[in-house]
Each structure stands twice: as structure tokens, then as C-alpha cells.
Design an enzyme around this catalytic site. Sequence first.
Site, mmCIF file in Angstrom:
data_model
loop_
_atom_site.group_PDB
_atom_site.id
_atom_site.type_symbol
_atom_site.label_atom_id
_atom_site.label_comp_id
_atom_site.label_asym_id
_atom_site.label_seq_id
_atom_site.Cartn_x
_atom_site.Cartn_y
_atom_site.Cartn_z
ATOM 1 N N SER A 1 5.951 -1.847 -1.996
ATOM 2 C CA SER A 1 5.952 -2.801 -3.123
ATOM 3 C C SER A 1 4.961 -2.371 -4.209
ATOM 4 O O SER A 1 3.935 -3.026 -4.415
ATOM 5 C CB SER A 1 5.698 -4.235 -2.647
ATOM 6 O OG SER A 1 4.694 -4.357 -1.687
ATOM 7 N N GLY B 1 0.844 -1.197 0.000
ATOM 8 C CA GLY B 1 0.000 0.000 0.000
ATOM 9 C C GLY B 1 0.875 1.241 0.000
ATOM 10 O O GLY B 1 2.102 1.148 0.185
ATOM 11 N N LEU B 2 0.237 2.372 -0.180
ATOM 12 C CA LEU B 2 0.950 3.649 -0.211
ATOM 13 C C LEU B 2 1.688 3.908 1.106
ATOM 14 O O LEU B 2 1.312 3.350 2.144
ATOM 15 C CB LEU B 2 -0.051 4.798 -0.429
ATOM 16 C CG LEU B 2 -0.753 4.868 -1.790
ATOM 17 C CD1 LEU B 2 -1.851 5.927 -1.746
ATOM 18 C CD2 LEU B 2 0.249 5.180 -2.902
ATOM 19 N N SER B 3 2.679 4.773 1.058
ATOM 20 C CA SER B 3 3.340 5.198 2.282
ATOM 21 C C SER B 3 2.279 5.821 3.198
ATOM 22 O O SER B 3 1.417 6.556 2.730
ATOM 23 C CB SER B 3 4.416 6.240 1.932
ATOM 24 O OG SER B 3 5.031 6.717 3.099
ATOM 25 N N ALA B 4 2.344 5.513 4.474
ATOM 26 C CA ALA B 4 1.406 6.010 5.494
ATOM 27 C C ALA B 4 0.010 5.401 5.391
ATOM 28 O O ALA B 4 -0.919 5.850 6.060
ATOM 29 C CB ALA B 4 1.306 7.543 5.494
ATOM 30 N N SER B 5 -0.139 4.349 4.584
ATOM 31 C CA SER B 5 -1.458 3.698 4.524
ATOM 32 C C SER B 5 -1.706 2.896 5.803
ATOM 33 O O SER B 5 -2.863 2.604 6.135
ATOM 34 C CB SER B 5 -1.575 2.799 3.283
ATOM 35 O OG SER B 5 -0.616 1.773 3.326
ATOM 36 N N GLY B 6 -0.637 2.520 6.508
ATOM 37 C CA GLY B 6 -0.807 1.817 7.780
ATOM 38 C C GLY B 6 -0.152 0.431 7.829
ATOM 39 O O GLY B 6 -0.384 -0.323 8.772
ATOM 40 N N LYS B 7 0.677 0.115 6.856
ATOM 41 C CA LYS B 7 1.283 -1.226 6.794
ATOM 42 C C LYS B 7 2.075 -1.555 8.070
ATOM 43 O O LYS B 7 1.853 -2.606 8.674
ATOM 44 C CB LYS B 7 2.237 -1.328 5.581
ATOM 45 C CG LYS B 7 1.550 -1.089 4.242
ATOM 46 C CD LYS B 7 2.523 -1.145 3.078
ATOM 47 C CE LYS B 7 3.569 -0.047 3.094
ATOM 48 N NZ LYS B 7 3.041 1.338 2.998
HETATM 49 P P1 ADP Z 1 3.155 2.688 6.304
HETATM 50 O O1 ADP Z 1 3.910 1.589 7.001
HETATM 51 O O2 ADP Z 1 2.098 2.167 5.377
HETATM 52 O O3 ADP Z 1 4.035 3.709 5.665
HETATM 53 P P2 ADP Z 1 2.590 3.645 8.965
HETATM 54 O O4 ADP Z 1 1.986 2.480 9.689
HETATM 55 O O5 ADP Z 1 4.049 3.944 9.213
HETATM 56 O O6 ADP Z 1 2.303 3.471 7.406
HETATM 57 O O7 ADP Z 1 1.792 4.980 9.272
HETATM 58 C C1 ADP Z 1 0.387 5.032 9.203
HETATM 59 C C2 ADP Z 1 -0.127 6.170 10.059
HETATM 60 O O8 ADP Z 1 -1.551 6.190 9.959
HETATM 61 C C3 ADP Z 1 0.221 5.975 11.522
HETATM 62 O O9 ADP Z 1 0.509 7.240 12.082
HETATM 63 C C4 ADP Z 1 -1.078 5.393 12.108
HETATM 64 O O10 ADP Z 1 -1.249 5.713 13.465
HETATM 65 C C5 ADP Z 1 -2.143 6.092 11.249
HETATM 66 N N1 ADP Z 1 -3.413 5.365 11.117
HETATM 67 C C6 ADP Z 1 -4.639 5.914 11.265
HETATM 68 N N2 ADP Z 1 -5.608 5.000 11.074
HETATM 69 C C7 ADP Z 1 -4.995 3.837 10.795
HETATM 70 C C8 ADP Z 1 -5.487 2.524 10.527
HETATM 71 N N3 ADP Z 1 -6.790 2.238 10.496
HETATM 72 N N4 ADP Z 1 -4.583 1.570 10.261
HETATM 73 C C9 ADP Z 1 -3.259 1.851 10.295
HETATM 74 N N5 ADP Z 1 -2.733 3.068 10.543
HETATM 75 C C10 ADP Z 1 -3.597 4.068 10.815
#
Ligand code: ADP
Length: 198
Positions: free
Chosen positions: A105, A31-37
Site C-alpha cells: 500500500s 511497508g516495502l516488500s520484504a519489510s516483514g508485513k
Molecule cells: P513482506 O510481507 O513485507 O513482503 P515478508 O514477511 O514476506 O515481508 O518477508 C520478510 C522477511 O524478513 C522474512 O524472510 C522474515 O523472516 C525476515 N525478517 C527478518 N527480521 C524480521 C523482523 N524483525 N520482522 C519481520 N520479518 C523479518
Amino acid sequence: MATNITWHGNITHEERATLIKKNGITLWLTGLSASGKSTIACALETYLLQQGVQAYRLDGDNIRFGLNKDLGFSEKDRNENIRRISEVAKLFADSCTVALTSFISPYRKDRDAARKLHDDAKLPFIEVFVDAPLEVVEKRDPKGLYKKAREGIIKNFTGISDPYEAPLKPEIHLHTDKQTVEECVQVIVKYLQEKKFI
Ligand code: ADP
């Protein structure tokens, strides 16, 4: 001195799984950056370990700063990054661990190659699409990366100046703009239980 040792060359995955009573699988979060992975992978890893399921997370910290520290963000380097991660995830799955990978990815062909690697080794590969609209992840921007990408300070940034090819048929599709972290973890756990992986 141990006397009951029997030499057994080339133990198979099935024999290993039977002996240690654990299944190995790869959960591939994309998923996109900051999507929550990473957030979801961390919460899931903790949950699985608490349940006695051997789980290990592969993410930017232990891969980009170690094994893949020689790679950048060009398409060629991103391909190689994912290829190496696929191989490592496969080894973890073969060792009867739940491998959790959390990398953008962005290219379908790379994820398909990761899947094929597992298919060929008869190891389960579960693609988890951690989905949230660009407006949402750009607003979250926990590391300020989208801002820098918009300003042109970071080049080749997925979603801004580089493509993200969404999965066509992921086993699990999460919507982190609508589901909480706990709900996302529950969806994955339910899937793993239904398929009898855990
Ligand atoms: P990624 O690894 O995809 O780049 P991150 O997990 O590092 O993303 O960051 C995602 C951000 O979004 C975090 O600050 C997290 O607290 C926030 N967030 C808000 N809602 C959700 C959710 N439902 N699932 C995952 N992250 C979430």
C-alpha cells in the site's frame, strides 16, 4: 421448532459487538516488500487466535489470487487493489473480527481513503508502519523480487522504480531491522491492550 425468535432488522455494529462480546478493528500493515508485513501479520494472527480473539489476515494469497486477480501493478490498479481491500477489511471489522491487512500500500492517499472509510463507519483503523531501510530489505530479498526489479525484469517495483510514501503519523511504527518478529508482535499487542481493543 424455535418459538422465541424476534425479528430484528438492521442490527447495528454496537449491538453486534455487545451480543458477541468482541471488538472489530482493522490493523493496516504497510511497508516495502520484504519489510516483514506478512511475517508479523502471521505471528500476530496466531497469537490473537490463541488468546481467543477472532482475527483474520488479508494478504496477497487470498486477495491478489482471488478477489483482485484481475488487477496488475499500474498506479490505477494498485489504487483499485487497495480500495477493494479497504472495503473488505471494513466488513471484517464490522463483523467484530480483527482484520490484519499486509500489503505494501505505497500511496498515502489510498491508505488515507482506507482510514476514512473506517472513520465514517466508526470502526478503529490502526496504521502500522513496518519499516526497514531499502538496503536491508534488498539484502533479505526472500523472493528474489528486488534482484529482478534492479535488472528491469519487474517494472513498477516499489522502492526501486515506483515510489513508497511512508506514513506521516502511523499509530504504530516498527523497525524490523532492529526489532525481532516477537518484539514487533509484542508492540502491537501492548498497543491493542492499552487501547482496550483486546
Ligand atoms: P513482506 O510481507 O513485507 O513482503 P515478508 O514477511 O514476506 O515481508 O518477508 C520478510 C522477511 O524478513 C522474512 O524472510 C522474515 O523472516 C525476515 N525478517 C527478518 N527480521 C524480521 C523482523 N524483525 N520482522 C519481520 N520479518 C523479518
